[in-house]
Write a protein that holds these residues in place. Structure first.
Motif, PDB file in Angstrom:
ATOM      1  N   GLU A  75       1.076  -1.420   0.275  1.00 35.91           N
ATOM      2  CA  GLU A  75       0.085  -0.186   0.079  1.00 35.91           C
ATOM      3  C   GLU A  75       1.155   1.267  -0.007  1.00 35.91           C
ATOM      4  N   ASP A  76       0.721   2.178  -0.739  1.00 38.28           N
ATOM      5  CA  ASP A  76       1.756   3.445  -0.953  1.00 38.28           C
ATOM      6  C   ASP A  76       0.342   5.122  -0.630  1.00 38.28           C
ATOM      7  N   PHE A  77       0.509   5.402   0.166  1.00 41.07           N
ATOM      8  CA  PHE A  77      -0.532   6.529   0.606  1.00 41.07           C
ATOM      9  C   PHE A  77      -0.268   7.323   0.014  1.00 41.07           C
ATOM     10  N   SER A  78      -0.671   8.487  -0.671  1.00 40.76           N
ATOM     11  CA  SER A  78      -0.405   9.716  -0.917  1.00 40.76           C
ATOM     12  C   SER A  78      -1.655  10.259  -0.310  1.00 40.76           C
ATOM     13  N   TYR A  79      -0.596  11.455   1.091  1.00 36.80           N
ATOM     14  CA  TYR A  79      -1.929  12.569   1.333  1.00 36.80           C
ATOM     15  C   TYR A  79      -2.356  13.779   0.672  1.00 36.80           C
ATOM     16  N   SER A  80      -3.584  14.018   0.847  1.00 37.94           N
ATOM     17  CA  SER A  80      -3.504  15.866   0.269  1.00 37.94           C
ATOM     18  C   SER A  80      -2.822  17.074   0.820  1.00 37.94           C
ATOM     19  N   ASP A  81      -1.700  16.661   2.419  1.00 35.35           N
ATOM     20  CA  ASP A  81      -0.693  17.387   2.465  1.00 35.35           C
ATOM     21  C   ASP A  81       0.590  17.281   1.534  1.00 35.35           C
ATOM     22  N   GLY A  82       1.236  16.456   1.029  1.00 34.37           N
ATOM     23  CA  GLY A  82       2.139  16.327   0.113  1.00 34.37           C
ATOM     24  C   GLY A  82       2.579  14.769   0.954  1.00 34.37           C
ATOM     25  N   LYS A  83       2.216  14.658   2.321  1.00 34.47           N
ATOM     26  CA  LYS A  83       2.711  13.084   2.730  1.00 34.47           C
ATOM     27  C   LYS A  83       2.808  12.409   1.979  1.00 34.47           C
ATOM     28  N   THR A  84       3.799  11.256   2.271  1.00 32.92           N
ATOM     29  CA  THR A  84       3.681   9.572   1.961  1.00 32.92           C
ATOM     30  C   THR A  84       3.261   8.704   2.647  1.00 32.92           C
ATOM     31  N   GLU A  85       3.373   7.122   2.494  1.00 37.20           N
ATOM     32  CA  GLU A  85       3.736   6.374   3.712  1.00 37.20           C
ATOM     33  C   GLU A  85       3.586   5.400   2.727  1.00 37.20           C
ATOM     34  N   ARG A  86       4.379   4.011   3.551  1.00 35.27           N
ATOM     35  CA  ARG A  86       4.675   2.224   2.414  1.00 35.27           C
ATOM     36  C   ARG A  86       4.161   2.039   3.677  1.00 35.27           C
ATOM     37  N   ARG A  87       3.409   0.678   3.599  1.00 32.38           N
ATOM     38  CA  ARG A  87       2.548  -0.279   4.431  1.00 32.38           C
ATOM     39  C   ARG A  87       2.465  -1.943   3.121  1.00 32.38           C
ATOM     40  N   VAL A  88       3.242  -2.287   4.034  1.00 34.03           N
ATOM     41  CA  VAL A  88       3.023  -4.352   3.565  1.00 34.03           C
ATOM     42  C   VAL A  88       2.637  -5.025   4.079  1.00 34.03           C
ATOM     43  N   TRP A  89       1.454  -5.405   4.425  1.00 32.65           N
ATOM     44  CA  TRP A  89       0.385  -6.368   4.839  1.00 32.65           C
ATOM     45  C   TRP A  89       1.048  -7.388   4.319  1.00 32.65           C
ATOM     46  N   THR A  90       1.584  -8.721   5.244  1.00 33.98           N
ATOM     47  CA  THR A  90       1.492 -10.105   4.750  1.00 33.98           C
ATOM     48  C   THR A  90       0.357 -10.958   5.175  1.00 33.98           C
ATOM     49  N   ILE A  91      -0.473 -11.168   4.848  1.00 27.85           N
ATOM     50  CA  ILE A  91      -1.746 -11.973   4.917  1.00 27.85           C
ATOM     51  C   ILE A  91      -1.780 -13.253   4.837  1.00 27.85           C
ATOM     52  N   THR A  92      -2.457 -14.040   5.888  1.00 30.48           N
ATOM     53  CA  THR A  92      -2.497 -15.675   5.128  1.00 30.48           C
ATOM     54  C   THR A  92      -3.768 -16.111   5.750  1.00 30.48           C
ATOM     55  N   ALA A  93      -4.430 -16.376   4.756  1.00 31.84           N
ATOM     56  CA  ALA A  93      -5.667 -17.434   4.897  1.00 31.84           C
ATOM     57  C   ALA A  93      -5.842 -18.408   5.719  1.00 31.84           C
ATOM     58  N   LEU A  94      -6.181 -18.207   6.619  1.00 29.43           N
ATOM     59  CA  LEU A  94      -6.748 -19.478   8.318  1.00 29.43           C
ATOM     60  C   LEU A  94      -7.721 -20.838   7.630  1.00 29.43           C
ATOM     61  N   GLY A  95      -8.235 -20.346   6.251  1.00 27.94           N
ATOM     62  CA  GLY A  95      -9.231 -21.487   6.220  1.00 27.94           C
ATOM     63  C   GLY A  95     -10.947 -20.836   7.127  1.00 27.94           C
ATOM     64  N   ASP A  96     -11.527 -21.424   6.246  1.00 32.77           N
ATOM     65  CA  ASP A  96     -13.230 -21.103   7.016  1.00 32.77           C
ATOM     66  C   ASP A  96     -13.585 -19.531   6.887  1.00 32.77           C
ATOM     67  N   GLY A  97     -12.361 -18.276   6.006  1.00 32.36           N
ATOM     68  CA  GLY A  97     -13.090 -17.095   5.835  1.00 32.36           C
ATOM     69  C   GLY A  97     -12.202 -16.447   7.286  1.00 32.36           C
ATOM     70  N   ARG A  98     -11.262 -17.370   7.923  1.00 36.02           N
ATOM     71  CA  ARG A  98     -10.405 -16.571   8.665  1.00 36.02           C
ATOM     72  C   ARG A  98      -9.177 -15.829   8.107  1.00 36.02           C
ATOM     73  N   TYR A  99      -8.691 -14.696   8.561  1.00 34.29           N
ATOM     74  CA  TYR A  99      -7.612 -14.322   8.265  1.00 34.29           C
ATOM     75  C   TYR A  99      -6.553 -13.381   9.201  1.00 34.29           C
ATOM     76  N   ARG A 100      -5.318 -13.645   9.363  1.00 30.04           N
ATOM     77  CA  ARG A 100      -4.620 -12.690   9.936  1.00 30.04           C
ATOM     78  C   ARG A 100      -3.380 -12.355   9.402  1.00 30.04           C
ATOM     79  N   GLY A 101      -2.735 -10.952  10.368  1.00 25.78           N
ATOM     80  CA  GLY A 101      -1.718 -10.625   8.994  1.00 25.78           C
ATOM     81  C   GLY A 101      -1.142  -9.790  10.055  1.00 25.78           C
ATOM     82  N   THR A 102       0.202  -9.408   9.055  1.00 29.87           N
ATOM     83  CA  THR A 102       1.402  -8.588   9.579  1.00 29.87           C
ATOM     84  C   THR A 102       1.477  -7.316   8.975  1.00 29.87           C
ATOM     85  N   ALA A 103       1.944  -6.341   9.262  1.00 29.05           N
ATOM     86  CA  ALA A 103       2.930  -5.099   8.706  1.00 29.05           C
ATOM     87  C   ALA A 103       3.819  -4.701   9.633  1.00 29.05           C
ATOM     88  N   ALA A 104       4.826  -3.801   9.271  1.00 26.80           N
ATOM     89  CA  ALA A 104       5.899  -3.092  10.379  1.00 26.80           C
ATOM     90  C   ALA A 104       5.197  -2.374  11.366  1.00 26.80           C
TER      91      ALA A 104
END
Length: 173
Positions: A75-104
């Motif tokens: 995810e690369d964010f661009s804000y209206s004030d000119g700032k930027t931010e990046r988030r990278v998720w690692t998402i694991t499908a656990l089955g039965d519609g359940r998920y878990r995720g991590t990001a820095a």
């Protein structure tokens, strides 16, 4: 008589329960993170304070890739004030519609449950504000509208105190 009606309404509204993913089990189209967050997407969003005033607007360019039940969502964010931010998720499908995720910038793990067209995603985000970092809780709901559009509303809180809301509209090309 109006007092009795008002009292009854207040009592009944106090009994209303918060939504749970199972409330949306019959809704279509069915949301699969592996399908929707695969490839490029764009999201437009805003943050409103607890009074509803828009405090920040942003655009997010996303790229998702899945392999063997594990997804990477950049995810690369661009804000209206000119700032930027990046988030990278690692998402694991656990089955039965359940998920878990991590990001820095996520404390511990995010947990999610999808039913029907909806996903509830809950996590603690380490949020920098004016030189100080706060750990805030997000109760994040996503609703798949069709194969191209998903709407997202997240309630942000700290110690149970409502800070504001994040609203996004995701679009697939």
């Amino acid at each position: 008589m109006n007092r009795r009606l008002l009292l009854t309404t207040l009592v009944l509204s106090g009994c209303a329960s918060a939504p749970v993913p199972e409330d949306y089990a019959a809704e279509k189209p069915v949301l699969s993170l592996e399908t929707y967050f695969n490839g490029p997407l764009t999201a437009h969003g805003l943050f409103t304070d607890r009074a509803g005033k828009v405090k920040r607007r942003f655009i997010v360019k996303l790229e998702g890739r899945w392999q063997g039940g594990v997804g990477t969502l950049e995810e690369d964010f661009s804000y209206s004030d000119g700032k930027t931010e990046r988030r990278v998720w690692t998402i694991t499908a656990l089955g039965d519609g359940r998920y878990r995720g991590t990001a820095a910038d996520v404390v511990g793990e995010a947990v999610g449950e999808a039913r029907g067209n909806a996903l509830r995603w809950s996590y603690t985000l380490r949020l920098p504000v004016d030189g100080t970092t706060y750990d805030v809780q997000l109760d994040d709901w996503m609703y798949l509208m069709d194969d191209k559009v998903m709407l997202n509303k997240a309630r942000m809180s700290k110690f149970g105190f409502h800070l504001g809301d994040v609203t996004l509209s995701f679009h697939k090309p």
